[in-house]
Write a protein that holds these residues in place. Structure first.
Motif, PDB file in Angstrom:
ATOM      1  N   GLN A 262       0.884   5.742   0.254  1.00 13.28           N
ATOM      2  CA  GLN A 262      -0.039   4.619   0.110  1.00 13.28           C
ATOM      3  C   GLN A 262      -0.094   4.113  -1.329  1.00 13.28           C
ATOM      4  OE1 GLN A 262      -3.861   5.224   1.947  1.00 13.28           O
ATOM      5  NE2 GLN A 262      -4.833   3.587   0.754  1.00 13.28           N
ATOM      6  N   SER A 263       0.009   5.009  -2.303  1.00 13.53           N
ATOM      7  CA  SER A 263      -0.040   4.564  -3.698  1.00 13.53           C
ATOM      8  C   SER A 263       1.157   3.677  -4.024  1.00 13.53           C
ATOM      9  CB  SER A 263      -0.094   5.771  -4.640  1.00 13.53           C
ATOM     10  OG  SER A 263       1.094   6.544  -4.538  1.00 13.53           O
ATOM     11  N   HIS A 264       2.308   3.973  -3.414  1.00 14.77           N
ATOM     12  CA  HIS A 264       3.498   3.145  -3.597  1.00 14.77           C
ATOM     13  C   HIS A 264       3.245   1.749  -3.045  1.00 14.77           C
ATOM     14  CE1 HIS A 264       8.202   3.057  -3.321  1.00 14.77           C
ATOM     15  NE2 HIS A 264       7.730   2.267  -4.270  1.00 14.77           N
ATOM     16  N   LEU A 265       2.652   1.685  -1.862  1.00 16.27           N
ATOM     17  CA  LEU A 265       2.301   0.393  -1.269  1.00 16.27           C
ATOM     18  C   LEU A 265       1.283  -0.336  -2.141  1.00 16.27           C
ATOM     19  CD1 LEU A 265       2.286  -1.734   0.981  1.00 16.27           C
ATOM     20  CD2 LEU A 265       0.588  -0.342   2.184  1.00 16.27           C
ATOM     21  N   ASN A 266       0.308   0.399  -2.660  1.00 18.02           N
ATOM     22  CA  ASN A 266      -0.714  -0.226  -3.508  1.00 18.02           C
ATOM     23  C   ASN A 266      -0.079  -0.962  -4.683  1.00 18.02           C
ATOM     24  OD1 ASN A 266      -2.798   0.693  -1.928  1.00 18.02           O
ATOM     25  ND2 ASN A 266      -3.387   2.366  -3.284  1.00 18.02           N
ATOM     26  N   ARG A 267       0.880  -0.304  -5.332  1.00 11.91           N
ATOM     27  CA  ARG A 267       1.522  -0.910  -6.516  1.00 11.91           C
ATOM     28  C   ARG A 267       2.262  -2.190  -6.152  1.00 11.91           C
ATOM     29  NH1 ARG A 267       2.794   4.529  -7.498  1.00 11.91           N
ATOM     30  NH2 ARG A 267       4.951   4.236  -6.856  1.00 11.91           N
ATOM     31  N   TRP A 268       3.082  -2.125  -5.099  1.00 10.42           N
ATOM     32  CA  TRP A 268       3.859  -3.297  -4.724  1.00 10.42           C
ATOM     33  C   TRP A 268       2.971  -4.413  -4.160  1.00 10.42           C
ATOM     34  CZ3 TRP A 268       8.641  -4.597  -5.963  1.00 10.42           C
ATOM     35  CH2 TRP A 268       9.488  -3.601  -6.442  1.00 10.42           C
ATOM     36  N   PHE A 269       1.967  -4.040  -3.399  1.00 15.55           N
ATOM     37  CA  PHE A 269       1.102  -5.035  -2.774  1.00 15.55           C
ATOM     38  C   PHE A 269       0.305  -5.788  -3.836  1.00 15.55           C
ATOM     39  CE2 PHE A 269      -2.152  -6.818  -0.041  1.00 15.55           C
ATOM     40  CZ  PHE A 269      -1.492  -7.015   1.162  1.00 15.55           C
ATOM     41  N   LYS A 270      -0.254  -5.069  -4.794  1.00 15.36           N
ATOM     42  CA  LYS A 270      -1.040  -5.726  -5.843  1.00 15.36           C
ATOM     43  C   LYS A 270      -0.149  -6.586  -6.716  1.00 15.36           C
ATOM     44  CE  LYS A 270      -4.816  -4.980  -9.060  1.00 15.36           C
ATOM     45  NZ  LYS A 270      -5.774  -3.995  -9.609  1.00 15.36           N
ATOM     46  N   ARG A 271       1.077  -6.117  -6.962  1.00 14.31           N
ATOM     47  CA  ARG A 271       2.015  -6.903  -7.752  1.00 14.31           C
ATOM     48  C   ARG A 271       2.361  -8.216  -7.049  1.00 14.31           C
ATOM     49  NH1 ARG A 271       7.169  -3.506  -9.328  1.00 14.31           N
ATOM     50  NH2 ARG A 271       5.479  -2.135 -10.019  1.00 14.31           N
ATOM     51  N   ALA A 272       2.434  -8.174  -5.710  1.00 12.14           N
ATOM     52  CA  ALA A 272       2.820  -9.365  -4.947  1.00 12.14           C
ATOM     53  C   ALA A 272       1.649 -10.287  -4.651  1.00 12.14           C
ATOM     54  CB  ALA A 272       3.478  -8.935  -3.631  1.00 12.14           C
ATOM     55  N   TYR A 273       0.481  -9.699  -4.322  1.00 14.31           N
ATOM     56  CA  TYR A 273      -0.625 -10.503  -3.816  1.00 14.31           C
ATOM     57  C   TYR A 273      -1.890 -10.451  -4.663  1.00 14.31           C
ATOM     58  CZ  TYR A 273       2.465 -10.396   0.231  1.00 14.31           C
ATOM     59  OH  TYR A 273       3.563 -10.493   1.053  1.00 14.31           O
ATOM     60  N   GLY A 274      -1.910  -9.621  -5.685  1.00 18.63           N
ATOM     61  CA  GLY A 274      -3.046  -9.612  -6.600  1.00 18.63           C
ATOM     62  C   GLY A 274      -4.213  -8.751  -6.176  1.00 18.63           C
ATOM     63  N   VAL A 275      -4.150  -8.145  -5.004  1.00 22.07           N
ATOM     64  CA  VAL A 275      -5.206  -7.254  -4.517  1.00 22.07           C
ATOM     65  C   VAL A 275      -4.557  -6.019  -3.914  1.00 22.07           C
ATOM     66  CG1 VAL A 275      -6.893  -9.089  -4.059  1.00 22.07           C
ATOM     67  CG2 VAL A 275      -5.259  -8.420  -2.272  1.00 22.07           C
ATOM     68  N   THR A 276      -5.329  -4.961  -3.730  1.00 22.51           N
ATOM     69  CA  THR A 276      -4.814  -3.779  -3.053  1.00 22.51           C
ATOM     70  C   THR A 276      -4.852  -4.003  -1.548  1.00 22.51           C
ATOM     71  OG1 THR A 276      -6.964  -2.708  -2.848  1.00 22.51           O
ATOM     72  CG2 THR A 276      -5.731  -2.337  -4.904  1.00 22.51           C
ATOM     73  N   PRO A 277      -4.139  -3.207  -0.770  1.00 25.19           N
ATOM     74  CA  PRO A 277      -4.214  -3.338   0.691  1.00 25.19           C
ATOM     75  C   PRO A 277      -5.642  -3.213   1.216  1.00 25.19           C
ATOM     76  CG  PRO A 277      -2.330  -2.000   0.102  1.00 25.19           C
ATOM     77  CD  PRO A 277      -3.083  -2.239  -1.175  1.00 25.19           C
ATOM     78  N   ALA A 278      -6.418  -2.274   0.675  1.00 34.33           N
ATOM     79  CA  ALA A 278      -7.804  -2.110   1.132  1.00 34.33           C
ATOM     80  C   ALA A 278      -8.636  -3.341   0.810  1.00 34.33           C
ATOM     81  CB  ALA A 278      -8.413  -0.869   0.488  1.00 34.33           C
ATOM     82  N   GLN A 279      -8.438  -3.911  -0.367  1.00 33.46           N
ATOM     83  CA  GLN A 279      -9.179  -5.123  -0.734  1.00 33.46           C
ATOM     84  C   GLN A 279      -8.784  -6.285   0.172  1.00 33.46           C
ATOM     85  OE1 GLN A 279      -7.952  -5.187  -4.845  1.00 33.46           O
ATOM     86  NE2 GLN A 279      -9.906  -4.350  -5.583  1.00 33.46           N
ATOM     87  N   TYR A 280      -7.500  -6.385   0.487  1.00 36.66           N
ATOM     88  CA  TYR A 280      -7.030  -7.442   1.377  1.00 36.66           C
ATOM     89  C   TYR A 280      -7.695  -7.323   2.749  1.00 36.66           C
ATOM     90  CZ  TYR A 280      -3.847  -9.877   4.572  1.00 36.66           C
ATOM     91  OH  TYR A 280      -3.322 -10.678   5.550  1.00 36.66           O
ATOM     92  N   GLN A 281      -7.704  -6.104   3.296  1.00 33.98           N
ATOM     93  CA  GLN A 281      -8.316  -5.917   4.599  1.00 33.98           C
ATOM     94  C   GLN A 281      -9.824  -6.179   4.556  1.00 33.98           C
ATOM     95  OE1 GLN A 281      -6.734  -1.911   5.714  1.00 33.98           O
ATOM     96  NE2 GLN A 281      -5.846  -3.012   7.448  1.00 33.98           N
ATOM     97  N   GLN A 282     -10.463  -5.793   3.473  1.00 45.36           N
ATOM     98  CA  GLN A 282     -11.894  -6.040   3.339  1.00 45.36           C
ATOM     99  C   GLN A 282     -12.172  -7.536   3.338  1.00 45.36           C
ATOM    100  OE1 GLN A 282     -14.242  -3.510   3.091  1.00 45.36           O
ATOM    101  NE2 GLN A 282     -15.808  -5.099   3.294  1.00 45.36           N
ATOM    102  N   GLN A 283     -11.328  -8.298   2.667  1.00 47.08           N
ATOM    103  CA  GLN A 283     -11.539  -9.732   2.533  1.00 47.08           C
ATOM    104  C   GLN A 283     -11.308 -10.481   3.842  1.00 47.08           C
ATOM    105  OE1 GLN A 283      -9.003 -10.833  -0.728  1.00 47.08           O
ATOM    106  NE2 GLN A 283     -10.255  -9.766  -2.272  1.00 47.08           N
ATOM    107  N   ILE A 284     -10.336 -10.021   4.656  1.00 45.95           N
ATOM    108  CA  ILE A 284     -10.054 -10.745   5.900  1.00 45.95           C
ATOM    109  C   ILE A 284     -10.700 -10.081   7.113  1.00 45.95           C
ATOM    110  CG2 ILE A 284      -7.890 -11.596   4.940  1.00 45.95           C
ATOM    111  CD1 ILE A 284      -6.424  -9.677   6.873  1.00 45.95           C
ATOM    112  N   GLY A 285     -11.420  -8.992   6.892  1.00 46.80           N
ATOM    113  CA  GLY A 285     -12.167  -8.358   7.973  1.00 46.80           C
ATOM    114  C   GLY A 285     -11.346  -7.528   8.924  1.00 46.80           C
ATOM    115  N   THR A 286     -10.272  -6.914   8.431  1.00 48.09           N
ATOM    116  CA  THR A 286      -9.448  -6.090   9.331  1.00 48.09           C
ATOM    117  C   THR A 286      -9.395  -4.639   8.861  1.00 48.09           C
ATOM    118  OG1 THR A 286      -7.404  -6.574   8.097  1.00 48.09           O
ATOM    119  CG2 THR A 286      -7.992  -8.043   9.921  1.00 48.09           C
TER     120      THR A 286
END
Length: 293
Positions: A262-286
């Motif tokens: 998950q930490s590997h995903l966190n790094r790439w996801f934040k680099r691409a989209y500016g938020v962590t996966p958890a923050q993304y899910q929190q924002q879109i309600g999933t």
């Protein structure tokens, strides 16, 4: 040359507390060794390397004697030494110098460039290339697979050789064959898309394109303007984004796209989209509900 990281900090050699020398062999490309150092008081006696020595000065300044002349390489300089050339090395500034080097066996550079390249200038002040070198070096040091390592290595050394090397014949895609290359690269993209959860090696993808691994990286970048590794990681991150929108947990999404954790995903996801996966899910309600114990 393959092996583990070797730390050299003998008490009878290094006296300044901030001095260090660190070597790392490349498990992804035989014939390449990485070297990072900060030196203040230590001075290198005349010595040689069997292969090319290509590096960049990150901070401070170095003085070295090479081919009968004294050279000074300050911050933002790129150093390029040919094989079997005697040279020294010592600090030119009170604070010493920090630098990174790649030691490349002649056969490896020959395979890459198509000829016995040589560098007429031992050091050039090129801050833009030096910064690109430092970024690529860091990526190579941290690379977890051969696709990541060779993608960074090829682009970096091509930039150095094309600017300052002589007698090199970098194999570039011919414009008349661009359509044929594009069709071959479509097979590569399909292979990536079908195997995002797998470990994809440089030789496998190059074989899909019918090219050598160095020519493959160049051709891919010429068509898509990113390295094969950058493209693959972008597709993995995009697939993970879709899975996160479908209420998959970040750890499950990471596993489903072939990222180590998950930490590997966190790094790439934040680099691409500016938020962590958890923050993304929190924002879109999933965001998945916590399991009840």
């Amino acid at each position: 040359m393959m092996g583990n990281i070797v730390f050299l900090r003998p008490l009878n050699v290094f006296h300044h507390p901030s001095e260090f020398v660190t070597f790392k062999t490349s498990p992804h490309l035989p014939g390449v060794e990485l070297y990072s150092a900060r030196l203040v008081d230590h001075a290198f006696a005349p010595h040689v390397h069997d292969g090319y020595s290509i590096g960049a000065i990150e901070a401070g300044a170095e003085r070295f004697r090479y081919q009968g002349q004294d050279h000074i390489a300050a911050t933002g300089s790129v150093v390029m030494l040919n094989p079997d050339e005697m040279h020294t090395g010592q600090a030119e500034a009170d604070g010493g110098w920090t630098y990174q080097m790649l030691y490349i066996e002649p056969d490896t550079l020959l395979e890459m460039t198509g000829s016995e390249a040589f560098f007429p200038n031992a050091a050039v002040h090129d801050p833009t290339l030096a910064l690109a070198y430092q970024r690529a070096f860091k990526a190579m040091w941290q690379a977890g697979d051969d696709l990541a390592f060779i993608s960074s290595f090829t682009q970096l050394i091509d930039n150095v050789v094309s600017r300052y090397g002589k007698n090199a014949q970098l194999v570039q895609p011919v414009s008349a064959r661009r359509q044929q290359r594009t069709l071959a690269m479509q097979r590569v993209l399909e292979c990536m898309e079908d195997n995002l959860d797998q470990s994809l090696g440089i030789e496998q993808l190059a074989a899909e394109a019918g090219l050598s691994m160095f020519h493959f990286v160049r051709s891919f970048a010429a068509i898509y303007h990113v390295t094969p590794h950058q493209y693959l990681q972008a597709r993995r991150t995009a697939r993970a984004k879709t899975l996160l929108a479908q209420r998959n947990t970040p750890s499950d999404a990471a596993a489903a796209v072939g990222l180590t954790d998950q930490s590997h995903l966190n790094r790439w996801f934040k680099r691409a989209y500016g938020v962590t996966p958890a923050q993304y899910q929190q924002q879109i309600g999933t965001r998945p509900a916590l399991a009840i114990r």
